[in-house]
Design a protein around this motif. Structure first.
Motif, PDB file in Angstrom:
ATOM      1  N   THR A   7      33.908  28.263  48.021  1.00 49.48           N
ATOM      2  CA  THR A   7      33.653  27.276  46.963  1.00 49.48           C
ATOM      3  C   THR A   7      34.108  27.743  45.588  1.00 49.48           C
ATOM      4  OG1 THR A   7      31.409  28.121  46.624  1.00 49.48           O
ATOM      5  CG2 THR A   7      31.681  26.342  48.224  1.00 49.48           C
ATOM      6  N   ALA A   8      34.443  29.031  45.457  1.00 53.96           N
ATOM      7  CA  ALA A   8      34.863  29.574  44.161  1.00 53.96           C
ATOM      8  C   ALA A   8      36.163  30.349  44.324  1.00 53.96           C
ATOM      9  CB  ALA A   8      33.779  30.464  43.568  1.00 53.96           C
ATOM     10  N   ASN A   9      37.065  30.186  43.348  1.00 53.67           N
ATOM     11  CA  ASN A   9      38.373  30.847  43.390  1.00 53.67           C
ATOM     12  C   ASN A   9      38.695  31.500  42.057  1.00 53.67           C
ATOM     13  OD1 ASN A   9      39.465  29.708  46.064  1.00 53.67           O
ATOM     14  ND2 ASN A   9      38.935  27.841  44.946  1.00 53.67           N
TER      15      ASN A   9
ATOM     16  N   ALA B 266      38.336  44.282  35.488  1.00 56.15           N
ATOM     17  CA  ALA B 266      37.031  44.080  34.858  1.00 56.15           C
ATOM     18  C   ALA B 266      36.490  42.692  35.181  1.00 56.15           C
ATOM     19  CB  ALA B 266      37.137  44.281  33.346  1.00 56.15           C
ATOM     20  N   TYR B 267      37.375  41.698  35.162  1.00 61.49           N
ATOM     21  CA  TYR B 267      36.928  40.343  35.499  1.00 61.49           C
ATOM     22  C   TYR B 267      36.481  40.280  36.959  1.00 61.49           C
ATOM     23  CZ  TYR B 267      36.456  35.347  35.736  1.00 61.49           C
ATOM     24  OH  TYR B 267      35.918  34.096  35.890  1.00 61.49           O
ATOM     25  N   ILE B 268      37.267  40.865  37.843  1.00 56.94           N
ATOM     26  CA  ILE B 268      36.907  40.856  39.264  1.00 56.94           C
ATOM     27  C   ILE B 268      35.573  41.560  39.478  1.00 56.94           C
ATOM     28  CG2 ILE B 268      37.567  41.738  41.533  1.00 56.94           C
ATOM     29  CD1 ILE B 268      40.506  41.358  40.648  1.00 56.94           C
ATOM     30  N   ARG B 269      35.389  42.684  38.814  1.00 49.18           N
ATOM     31  CA  ARG B 269      34.162  43.470  38.998  1.00 49.18           C
ATOM     32  C   ARG B 269      32.933  42.754  38.440  1.00 49.18           C
ATOM     33  NH1 ARG B 269      35.327  47.587  35.748  1.00 49.18           N
ATOM     34  NH2 ARG B 269      34.180  46.625  34.042  1.00 49.18           N
ATOM     35  N   ASP B 270      33.059  42.186  37.236  1.00 47.74           N
ATOM     36  CA  ASP B 270      31.885  41.689  36.517  1.00 47.74           C
ATOM     37  C   ASP B 270      31.632  40.194  36.664  1.00 47.74           C
ATOM     38  OD1 ASP B 270      31.618  44.292  35.586  1.00 47.74           O
ATOM     39  OD2 ASP B 270      32.743  43.892  33.739  1.00 47.74           O
ATOM     40  N   LYS B 271      32.667  39.405  36.938  1.00 44.61           N
ATOM     41  CA  LYS B 271      32.513  37.950  36.882  1.00 44.61           C
ATOM     42  C   LYS B 271      32.631  37.249  38.238  1.00 44.61           C
ATOM     43  CE  LYS B 271      32.101  38.005  32.397  1.00 44.61           C
ATOM     44  NZ  LYS B 271      33.133  37.450  31.524  1.00 44.61           N
ATOM     45  N   THR B 272      33.339  37.840  39.180  1.00 45.68           N
ATOM     46  CA  THR B 272      33.475  37.164  40.471  1.00 45.68           C
ATOM     47  C   THR B 272      32.262  37.443  41.355  1.00 45.68           C
ATOM     48  OG1 THR B 272      34.709  39.023  41.431  1.00 45.68           O
ATOM     49  CG2 THR B 272      35.984  37.248  40.417  1.00 45.68           C
ATOM     50  N   GLN B 273      32.011  36.522  42.287  1.00 44.82           N
ATOM     51  CA  GLN B 273      30.854  36.619  43.166  1.00 44.82           C
ATOM     52  C   GLN B 273      31.279  37.006  44.579  1.00 44.82           C
ATOM     53  OE1 GLN B 273      29.246  32.666  42.966  1.00 44.82           O
ATOM     54  NE2 GLN B 273      28.608  32.851  40.827  1.00 44.82           N
ATOM     55  N   THR B 274      30.310  37.459  45.350  1.00 44.22           N
ATOM     56  CA  THR B 274      30.569  37.744  46.762  1.00 44.22           C
ATOM     57  C   THR B 274      31.041  36.468  47.460  1.00 44.22           C
ATOM     58  OG1 THR B 274      28.894  39.486  46.806  1.00 44.22           O
ATOM     59  CG2 THR B 274      29.538  38.541  48.918  1.00 44.22           C
ATOM     60  N   ASN B 275      32.069  36.593  48.272  1.00 39.78           N
ATOM     61  CA  ASN B 275      32.712  35.503  49.011  1.00 39.78           C
ATOM     62  C   ASN B 275      33.540  34.576  48.121  1.00 39.78           C
ATOM     63  OD1 ASN B 275      33.080  34.662  51.779  1.00 39.78           O
ATOM     64  ND2 ASN B 275      32.104  32.732  51.232  1.00 39.78           N
ATOM     65  N   GLU B 276      33.829  34.990  46.901  1.00 39.31           N
ATOM     66  CA  GLU B 276      34.763  34.257  46.051  1.00 39.31           C
ATOM     67  C   GLU B 276      36.178  34.736  46.374  1.00 39.31           C
ATOM     68  OE1 GLU B 276      35.733  33.595  41.273  1.00 39.31           O
ATOM     69  OE2 GLU B 276      33.721  34.149  41.956  1.00 39.31           O
TER      70      GLU B 276
ATOM     71  N   PRO C  19      34.099  40.985  49.200  1.00 36.73           N
ATOM     72  CA  PRO C  19      32.983  41.317  50.086  1.00 36.73           C
ATOM     73  C   PRO C  19      31.805  41.879  49.307  1.00 36.73           C
ATOM     74  CG  PRO C  19      34.596  43.074  50.129  1.00 36.73           C
ATOM     75  CD  PRO C  19      35.148  42.008  49.205  1.00 36.73           C
ATOM     76  N   SER C  20      30.711  42.042  49.992  1.00 39.08           N
ATOM     77  CA  SER C  20      29.541  42.659  49.375  1.00 39.08           C
ATOM     78  C   SER C  20      29.824  44.129  49.105  1.00 39.08           C
ATOM     79  CB  SER C  20      28.332  42.523  50.299  1.00 39.08           C
ATOM     80  OG  SER C  20      27.205  43.200  49.770  1.00 39.08           O
TER      81      SER C  20
ATOM     82  N   ASN D 114      36.574  27.285  39.589  1.00 39.72           N
ATOM     83  CA  ASN D 114      37.858  27.977  39.614  1.00 39.72           C
ATOM     84  C   ASN D 114      38.100  28.723  38.311  1.00 39.72           C
ATOM     85  OD1 ASN D 114      38.886  26.515  42.162  1.00 39.72           O
ATOM     86  ND2 ASN D 114      38.430  24.833  40.771  1.00 39.72           N
ATOM     87  N   THR D 115      38.811  29.838  38.422  1.00 37.01           N
ATOM     88  CA  THR D 115      39.219  30.609  37.253  1.00 37.01           C
ATOM     89  C   THR D 115      40.695  30.953  37.392  1.00 37.01           C
ATOM     90  OG1 THR D 115      37.019  31.594  37.026  1.00 37.01           O
ATOM     91  CG2 THR D 115      38.830  32.689  35.891  1.00 37.01           C
TER      92      THR D 115
END
Length: 261
Positions: free
Chosen positions: A47-49, A74-84, A108-109, A168-169
């Motif tokens: 549901t998120a990309n 930094a964006y991937i680490r801090d802003k994206t969610q698991t299963n995004e 992944p988690s 989406n981002t």
């Protein structure tokens, strides 16, 4: 017959131990019943990309390349969610006819429950299957391509599965100098007032600009001090119009410059 203090203490310890054992068994059953991930690491519907577009048309200074990798990670680490789903596209002249991701995988988690899961194994898999490959894709060195179809690439992506989630981002790292001769080039643009009209004419028969929904756009601009003033004025006319069709939750466009020149 009344229980002694020693018996009562033993009974309490047995009850606690039994509760812990039941919790562990229940936890293992819960872990075992989790839905399995696909080959791309995604579990169920995505549901998120997050899409990262890296313009590979020009050579960059070392500090510019380092900052691109740092901002993206930094964006991937801090802003994206698991299963995004996180996808990286390196755009060059071949992207006009072959726009393929350099990396695309669901995040992944990074951690687990130490009582019922192999935490070290989870952390190792996160680095091996996700963090290291996405870092490698972001670290690829750009070359001096003959064309820079950055606008076409973004339009194509807006029409794809990669930017059609509930959230989406889009992160763009580019000097934003669209160069797709003979139809359009910001390098040869001399009349800023006609920039949008010329670009629209070059897209005749295709979608003229992206149509976004629920999309946050972050433009990270590579500085170019070697460009004529007329080309910069044309660039500044094109992109506000280009990103002007964005609606829904989180819809926005933010601009930030990168170091180097």
């Amino acid at each position: 017959m009344a229980l002694s203090k020693k018996d009562k203490k033993g009974l309490v310890l047995m009850t606690i131990a039994g509760g812990v054992l039941l919790a562990m068994v229940g936890g293992k059953l819960a872990v075992g019943s989790k839905p399995k991930s696909e080959a791309d690491g995604c579990v169920g519907a995505v549901t998120a990309n997050t899409v990262i577009v890296f313009d590979h048309s020009e050579q960059l200074t070392d500090q510019t390349r380092a900052e691109i990798v740092a901002r993206a990670l930094a964006y991937i680490r801090d802003k994206t969610q698991t299963n995004e789903r996180v996808t990286v596209f390196n755009v060059s002249e071949v992207s006009r006819t072959s726009l393929a991701p350099a990396f695309s995988r669901c995040k992944p988690s990074q951690a687990g429950n130490r009582l019922v899961e192999d935490v070290r194994g989870i952390e190792k898999a996160y680095k091996r299957d996700f963090l290291e490959p996405v870092t490698m894709a972001l670290s690829a060195a750009p070359s001096n391509a003959k064309e820079s179809p950055i606008a076409q690439a973004i339009i194509d992506l807006s029409l794809s599965q990669y930017l059609r989630g509930q959230r989406n981002t889009l992160l763009v790292f580019s000097d934003l100098m669209e160069h797709t001769p003979p139809k359009f080039s910001l390098y040869s643009c001399g009349d800023a007032a006609r920039t949008v009209a010329l670009f629209r004419e070059s897209r005749r028969g295709a979608q003229e600009r992206p149509k976004f929904a629920n999309t946050s756009v972050y433009l990270n601009v590579v500085p170019r001090i070697d460009l004529p003033k007329a080309s910069l004025k044309c660039r500044d006319q094109l992109w506000p119009w280009f990103f002007g069709d964005n609606e829904g939750a989180g819809a926005k466009v933010e601009i930030d410059y990168l170091p180097g020149a």
